[in-house]
Design a protein around this motif. Structure first.
Motif, PDB file in Angstrom:
ATOM      1  N   GLN A 156       0.818  -1.215   0.000  1.00 21.26           N
ATOM      2  CA  GLN A 156       0.000   0.000   0.000  1.00 21.26           C
ATOM      3  C   GLN A 156       0.848   1.259   0.000  1.00 21.26           C
ATOM      4  OE1 GLN A 156      -0.392  -2.646   1.877  1.00 21.26           O
ATOM      5  NE2 GLN A 156      -2.523  -3.042   2.427  1.00 21.26           N
ATOM      6  N   HIS A 157       2.015   1.168   0.671  1.00 24.91           N
ATOM      7  CA  HIS A 157       2.861   2.358   0.724  1.00 24.91           C
ATOM      8  C   HIS A 157       3.425   2.715  -0.641  1.00 24.91           C
ATOM      9  CE1 HIS A 157       3.644   2.366   5.335  1.00 24.91           C
ATOM     10  NE2 HIS A 157       2.387   2.500   5.009  1.00 24.91           N
ATOM     11  N   LEU A 160       0.587   4.390  -2.370  1.00 25.94           N
ATOM     12  CA  LEU A 160       0.446   5.755  -1.857  1.00 25.94           C
ATOM     13  C   LEU A 160       1.509   6.664  -2.454  1.00 25.94           C
ATOM     14  CD1 LEU A 160      -0.238   5.535   1.965  1.00 25.94           C
ATOM     15  CD2 LEU A 160      -1.483   6.884   0.270  1.00 25.94           C
ATOM     16  N   GLN A 163       0.601   7.571  -5.826  1.00 26.97           N
ATOM     17  CA  GLN A 163      -0.536   8.470  -5.894  1.00 26.97           C
ATOM     18  C   GLN A 163      -0.184   9.889  -5.445  1.00 26.97           C
ATOM     19  OE1 GLN A 163      -4.270   7.553  -3.581  1.00 26.97           O
ATOM     20  NE2 GLN A 163      -4.711   7.096  -5.704  1.00 26.97           N
ATOM     21  N   GLU A 257       7.551   0.128  13.144  1.00 31.54           N
ATOM     22  CA  GLU A 257       6.494   0.324  14.125  1.00 31.54           C
ATOM     23  C   GLU A 257       5.213  -0.376  13.734  1.00 31.54           C
ATOM     24  OE1 GLU A 257       6.306   4.519  15.377  1.00 31.54           O
ATOM     25  OE2 GLU A 257       8.337   4.599  14.567  1.00 31.54           O
TER      26      GLU A 257
ATOM     27  N   MET C  84      -6.870   7.321  -3.033  1.00 28.96           N
ATOM     28  CA  MET C  84      -7.291   5.955  -2.695  1.00 28.96           C
ATOM     29  C   MET C  84      -7.039   5.682  -1.220  1.00 28.96           C
ATOM     30  SD  MET C  84      -6.567   2.594  -4.927  1.00 28.96           S
ATOM     31  CE  MET C  84      -6.995   0.936  -4.438  1.00 28.96           C
ATOM     32  N   PHE C  86      -6.899   2.545   1.632  1.00 26.08           N
ATOM     33  CA  PHE C  86      -6.836   1.094   1.791  1.00 26.08           C
ATOM     34  C   PHE C  86      -7.388   0.684   3.151  1.00 26.08           C
ATOM     35  CE2 PHE C  86      -3.137   2.699  -0.533  1.00 26.08           C
ATOM     36  CZ  PHE C  86      -3.347   2.130  -1.771  1.00 26.08           C
ATOM     37  N   SER C  88      -5.632  -0.959   5.340  1.00 30.37           N
ATOM     38  CA  SER C  88      -4.586  -0.667   6.331  1.00 30.37           C
ATOM     39  C   SER C  88      -3.394  -0.061   5.602  1.00 30.37           C
ATOM     40  CB  SER C  88      -4.157  -1.943   7.042  1.00 30.37           C
ATOM     41  OG  SER C  88      -3.694  -2.871   6.084  1.00 30.37           O
ATOM     42  N   HIS C  89      -2.397   0.300   6.381  1.00 29.76           N
ATOM     43  CA  HIS C  89      -1.161   0.865   5.822  1.00 29.76           C
ATOM     44  C   HIS C  89      -1.421   2.134   5.009  1.00 29.76           C
ATOM     45  CE1 HIS C  89       1.177  -2.516   7.144  1.00 29.76           C
ATOM     46  NE2 HIS C  89       0.389  -3.356   6.509  1.00 29.76           N
ATOM     47  N   ASN C  90      -2.433   2.921   5.411  1.00 27.53           N
ATOM     48  CA  ASN C  90      -2.646   4.182   4.722  1.00 27.53           C
ATOM     49  C   ASN C  90      -1.666   5.241   5.188  1.00 27.53           C
ATOM     50  OD1 ASN C  90      -4.978   3.892   2.957  1.00 27.53           O
ATOM     51  ND2 ASN C  90      -6.040   3.335   4.833  1.00 27.53           N
ATOM     52  N   LEU C  91      -1.111   5.022   6.384  1.00 20.50           N
ATOM     53  CA  LEU C  91      -0.269   6.055   6.974  1.00 20.50           C
ATOM     54  C   LEU C  91       1.152   5.547   7.115  1.00 20.50           C
ATOM     55  CD1 LEU C  91      -2.710   7.174   9.810  1.00 20.50           C
ATOM     56  CD2 LEU C  91      -2.555   8.029   7.477  1.00 20.50           C
ATOM     57  N   PHE C  92       2.092   6.489   7.101  1.00 30.25           N
ATOM     58  CA  PHE C  92       3.478   6.134   7.371  1.00 30.25           C
ATOM     59  C   PHE C  92       3.672   6.156   8.883  1.00 30.25           C
ATOM     60  CE2 PHE C  92       3.549   7.984   3.105  1.00 30.25           C
ATOM     61  CZ  PHE C  92       4.072   6.918   2.417  1.00 30.25           C
ATOM     62  N   PRO C  93       4.032   5.032   9.444  1.00 30.46           N
ATOM     63  CA  PRO C  93       4.013   4.901  10.910  1.00 30.46           C
ATOM     64  C   PRO C  93       5.019   5.796  11.621  1.00 30.46           C
ATOM     65  CG  PRO C  93       5.029   2.979   9.895  1.00 30.46           C
ATOM     66  CD  PRO C  93       4.461   3.803   8.784  1.00 30.46           C
ATOM     67  N   HIS C  94       6.039   6.227  10.897  1.00 33.61           N
ATOM     68  CA  HIS C  94       7.081   7.004  11.571  1.00 33.61           C
ATOM     69  C   HIS C  94       6.859   8.498  11.445  1.00 33.61           C
ATOM     70  CE1 HIS C  94       8.633   7.293   7.453  1.00 33.61           C
ATOM     71  NE2 HIS C  94       8.209   6.058   7.386  1.00 33.61           N
TER      72      HIS C  94
END
Lengths: 521, 334, 242
Positions: A156-157, A160, A163, A257, C84, C86, C88-94
């Motif tokens: 997904q990253h 992203l 996009q 994380e 778009m 999803f 999960s994993h829509n965000l960068f965790p760091h």
């Protein structure tokens, strides 16, 4: 609460014994004690200070260069999934590790020497030569060990990133760098250790005694000066330096994380990056292949049939393989036991403790095999027949030297398995062999294959301990090679070196294929 | 794997048993591994001696003479060695000081050494001289003296070995010391400009020389004989220096704790015989210590003969070696 | 000009690397501005593939994607008017919440004052005031998806693709977020396509729902009608007997 496994502790205890017992034994050997006045002068000498500074400086430079270049190359590799002969190239990248130092020196000189393809003349000898050689050894290794980090970036990253229109630098910053932070310090420390303990390469390509590493000083103390206690203290010094560096880099480590997913990479590639990546890969492959190619050219000019017909070559090869495989199995087992505990600790968020376990398991690498071997010899010789013990000891010491490679290869996957499946397995009451077979093994196959291949190759190319015992009737391939060299048989030696490489490539291919189940890392 | 180890151990035990049963004694010789390798004198020596002794000769091949001595120091009275073969005159004083050797009681009056031999503990089996080897086609007028090599700015570049890790390296150190005495540091500083690199061992330097990294390499006066005899290659020669060449004499001694001293002495006697001595030239590529010149291979006759052989007293080396190595390190550090 | 998303004969061959099979797909559908069109259907029917085609992660072999009569297929993913979301994993965790949203406007993170304000407003709109310095790990699943929606909002792209965005959330949270989305989509005249496995989500969010099966759209109806459509065998199989 999940109780962390204790399997690491017996392994670490054995390691500690294997390191400490020989050292203590050496301290009891009569010689100058390291607190006597003559010896004190040595500790205060400008010589030792120079050696220390030079060891650290060349290791630091070599590491920084090898790792930065490896990042560029690994990135190009990760983003260029369909590069032709990709999996062959990755196997080729396992080879420099097995090249005995003297052969590597000849290879480097064939390429960069005054009569070479890219002549550097006398400027080769000095820091240049050392760095060129260390990059040749370590860049491919680092590429192999870093590459899996890209696979841990969630699919997904990448979408992203596409996009949001992240450019190459932003992708690096937001996606790749965070994923690399788990592995990079460990791989860095491994490369640092390899460069710090480099001996013949540094001495010969370094152009003179200005390029003396601690390892040379240890050899000198134990052999030429026969001052075992001084050698032990130098070894402890080297170990401590490495421990400090390891702890320091450990602070840079950052575990992901989120739960790591394993994804097939889907990163956007436009034509320009594709071209750039291809150029980077071509340059890297050429760089690694050139010295190997030079060795092959030397071999092709040598008496190939005569060398291959010598039954001793095949006996040595078989013997090397037995030693290599046994050491690799031991090493992988030990790494697995250590990582069982450490990934449990990660799981219950005791990251620091977990890191220390792995670090201790890894940095025994910097204790010179000469010191361990000689110390064990002192322990064993008065009680037993040393020749009966030579083979097990060679295997054991090689397994110890392979441990950091095994830990590096297995670590990330072991941690992921724990994070992902621990709760599930607990709820299903999956334990022991059943769990290993069905849950842990499938994702571990590839890393285990890689670890087996790396450690086998490393042990097969190692000259160190076997030469110490002088056991009759047991010759390894590198030893045979040295015998040829010291009998003026340079062209025979070139053929043997090429045979060693080809043999290792075959072993790599078999091990990674059979255990890893094909494909690449 | 452990099964394989066990099997290997079992086989070796069995062999020992068979030997004992056959009433054969085993004579264990510690030596360096290029002596025992397929291309060294070892296999021929073993065959020749076993034919006459009704015994088994077992070689333990260690890295080099220095490794031999340190192995002996480690094992002390527990050593399995009956004979130690392969330390050189740079180490004999230290070896004698361990008290592990016994007088050989063998007459050394048939030696063909350039000097008289009167060491009671060690017997010489071969000797040679350090020299710079070059390719005649690439270097037409090599230096004719060590002084010229050191002081002439146009003298060719050289490859040498490290005295801390190799025998020829130590030989070079002593050669320079013998010629320059107290001025050796200045001489090393001058020479260092011509040193392409200082390698760990002889093999590295010689290999680099053959690859063309420098026109001259530190080796032995006898090295060209190898190329002539084994490769039929006449291009290589050793440069003759007017100051003379530093000498290396390789020796063997009887270990005091040996239970087979009679057999051991028998071997030492054999070592001085023509049978053993005639094996040396074309396997160890050195001059045999006790062989009539007429029995030498013809190629050796064309080699340079040093006008003087230079050699320090072994006790002087033992007393000063560390000092001189440090002196060298300091000189080369700048 | 018709203000709508119009997809016609959009073709794609999906290659399953696991068992080396190829599945041909071809889609036709239309969605209007202000509408959330739900996409339901069995796993592997092609729902996600359709979203990937619209977003540009996959390239169609044939067919058209017209937004207000303009073809968007020649654009790279970043240039398409598409956001778009999803599961999960829509965000960068760091990265913290603010940075995660800001990335949507400018990956270089060099925001103008107005743009910074826009991020702030989006945070307010989604009830995330005061969360801007938090890391995703410190948020609940619902809050994480709100951040992702906020990012879609600041991007101001007309098409919103939602790939099971609420699958991991509880019923109350889903209802709440669907209401937020509906309001945003209609106010901003966006076009949203939402893949979901929950008929209730479709009922709540969408006036119309498309059923996707075997690589194509088999029917588009009023959501309630589609969910009660017992004649079509594939729908019956998917929904199961009442």
């Amino acid at each position: 609460m999940h109780k962390p496994g204790k399997s690491a502790y017996p392994v670490l205890a054995i390691l500690a014994f294997m390191v400490l017992a020989p050292m203590i034994a050496l301290l009891t050997v009569p010689g100058t004690s390291f607190i006597e006045s003559e010896s004190l002068a040595f500790w205060k000498s400008a010589y030792l200070r120079r050696v220390l500074i030079f060891s650290l400086w060349q290791a630091f430079l070599s590491t920084v260069l090898s790792i930065s270049l490896a990042l560029i190359v690994a990135r190009a590799f990760a983003r260029h999934g369909k590069f032709p002969y990709r999996s062959f190239i990755l196997k080729l990248f396992g080879l420099p590790l097995v090249v005995p130092a003297v052969v590597a020196v000849f290879g480097i000189v064939s390429v960069f020497g005054s009569g070479g393809w890219i002549p550097l003349g006398r400027s080769l000898y000095g820091l240049n030569g050392i760095l060129l050689a260390h990059i040749f050894f370590n860049l491919p290794l680092a590429v192999r060990l870093l590459l899996p980090a890209w696979q841990s970036i969630p699919k997904q990253h990448w979408k992203l990133a596409q996009q949001l229109g992240l450019n190459s630098w932003q992708q690096w910053k937001y996606l790749e760098w965070p994923a690399l932070r788990e592995n990079l310090p460990g791989v860095g420390v491994l490369v640092f250790m390899l460069c710090l303990t480099s001996f013949a390469v540094v001495l010969t390509l370094g152009g003179g005694p200005k390029s003396t590493t601690l390892e040379v000083a240890i050899y000198q103390s134990l052999r030429f000066d026969f001052e075992p206690s001084q050698a032990v203290v130098l070894a402890v010094l080297q170990f401590s330096l490495c421990a400090i560096v390891a702890m320091f880099s450990f602070r840079l480590q950052k575990l992901p994380e989120v739960e790591i997913t394993s994804s097939s990479l889907q990163c956007p590639v436009d034509l320009k990056t594709l071209a750039l990546n291809s150029i980077i890969l071509l340059v890297a492959v050429t760089y690694v292949a050139m010295p190997i190619l030079a060795m092959l050219v030397d071999a092709l000019n040598g008496p190939i049939l005569q060398v291959l017909m010598n039954p001793k070559l095949w006996r040595s090869a078989a013997f090397s393989l037995i030693i290599g495989l046994s050491a690799a199995m031991l090493s992988v087992l030990a790494a697995w036991l250590i990582l069982q505990s450490s990934s449990d600790l990660y799981y219950i968020k005791q990251k620091r403790k977990a890191g220390y376990l792995e670090m201790v398991g890894s940095i025994v690498y910097v204790v010179p095999p000469l010191v361990i071997g000689t110390g064990l010899f002192v322990l064993i010789a008065p009680r037993f027949n040393v020749f009966d013990w030579a083979i097990p000891i060679v295997i054991l010491v090689n397994a110890m030297m392979g441990l950091p490679f095994a830990i590096r290869s297995l670590g990330p996957t072991m941690r992921q398995n724990k994070m992902r499946y621990q709760r599930l397995c607990e709820s299903l009451n999956l334990k022991g062999w059943d769990r290993f077979k069905t849950i842990d093994w499938p994702p571990l196959r590839k890393p285990i294959g890689l670890a087996m291949a790396l450690v086998t190759a490393l042990a097969m190319g190692d000259l160190g301990v076997i030469a110490l015992f002088g056991t009759p009737e047991t010759t390894t391939l590198p030893l045979l090679l040295y015998h040829q060299l010291s009998a003026y048989l340079m062209s025979e030696a070139a053929v043997t070196a090429a045979f060693l490489l080809g043999f290792c490539l075959l072993v790599f291919w078999l091990l990674e294929g059979l255990i890893g189940g094909g494909g690449d890392a | 794997m452990s099964r394989i180890t066990q099997a290997l151990i079992a086989v070796s035990c069995l062999l020992q048993f068979v030997n004992a049963y056959a009433g054969k004694q085993t004579l264990t010789i510690y030596t360096y591994d290029s002596f025992t390798s397929d291309w060294g004198p070892g296999p021929l020596v073993k065959k020749a001696f076993e034919e006459q002794c009704n015994c088994t000769l077992e070689f333990v091949g260690l890295e080099d003479g220095v490794a031999l001595l340190s192995r002996l120091k480690l094992e002390a009275a527990n050593t399995k060695a009956d004979i130690v073969l392969g330390i050189d005159t740079n180490l004999t004083a230290e070896a004698r000081a361990t008290g592990l050797f016994e007088a050989h009681l063998i007459s050394a009056n048939n030696t063909t050494l350039p000097t008289v031999w009167n060491d009671q503990y060690f017997l010489p089996y071969d000797y040679g001289y350090f020299a710079f080897v070059y390719n005649k086609e690439l270097l037409s007028n090599p230096p004719t003296s060590l002084k010229e090599l050191v002081e002439n700015a146009d003298a060719p570049n050289i490859l040498i070995q490290d005295p801390r890790t190799s025998t020829p390296g130590l030989g070079m150190l002593l050669w320079m010391k013998k010629v320059y005495g107290d001025d050796v540091s200045i001489a090393w500083k001058k020479l260092s400009k011509k040193i392409v690199t200082v390698s760990k061992g002889w093999s590295e330097a010689y290999g680099l020389f053959l690859k063309g990294e420098a026109p001259m390499v530190l080796s032995y006066t006898t090295s060209p004989a190898y190329h002539i005899i084994a490769e039929d290659d006449q291009r290589f020669a050793a440069a003759s220096f007017v100051e003379g060449h530093y000498q290396q004499i390789e020796v063997a001694g009887l270990v005091a704790s040996s239970k087979q001293k009679k057999l051991g002495r028998e071997f030492l006697q054999f070592m001085m015989s023509e049978k053993f001595q005639s094996i040396i030239p074309t396997t160890n590529w050195m001059y045999p210590a006790a062989l009539a010149p007429t029995k030498m291979p013809p190629a050796f006759k064309g080699l340079i003969k040093p006008s003087r052989s230079l050699l320090f007293d072994d006790s002087e080396i033992a007393a000063n070696r560390k000092l001189w190595v440090n002196e060298w390190l300091e000189a080369m550090a700048e | 000009m018709v203000e709508m998303l119009s997809i016609s004969q959009l073709s794609f061959s999906y290659t399953d690397t696991e068992n080396n099979s190829v599945m041909p797909m071809s889609f036709d559908l239309q969605a209007e501005r202000g509408e959330i069109l739900s996409l339901i259907g069995p796993s592997g029917s092609g729902k996600t593939s359709l979203l990937n085609l619209i977003a540009g992660f996959n390239q169609a072999s044939d067919g058209k994607i017209l937004l207000d009569d303009k073809e968007i297929q020649q654009f790279a993913p970043a240039q398409r008017p598409v956001s778009m979301l999803f599961q999960s994993h829509n965000l960068f965790p760091h990265l913290d919440v603010f940075t995660n949203i800001a990335l949507g406007i400018r990956p270089s993170l060099k925001l103008s004052n107005e743009e910074q304000q826009a991020v702030g407003e989006a945070l307010v709109t989604l009830g995330l005031e005061g969360f801007n310095k938090r890391k995703p790990g410190q948020l609940s699943g619902g809050q994480q998806q709100r951040v992702a929606i906020a990012r879609a909002l600041v991007r101001q792209h007309e098409i919103l693709l939602l790939d099971e965005p609420f699958a991991a959330l509880g019923p109350a949270m889903r209802t709440e977020l669907i209401e937020v989305l509906k309001e945003l989509v209609s106010r901003r005249k966006m076009i949203a396509l939402m893949v979901s496995h929950q008929p209730t989500d479709a009922l709540l969010a969408s006036k119309r729902t498309a059923f996707i099966d075997n690589g194509g759209v088999t029917s588009i109806q009023e959501t309630a009608d589609l969910l009660n459509n017992r004649q079509r065998k594939e729908i019956l199989n998917y929904l199961g007997p009442k």
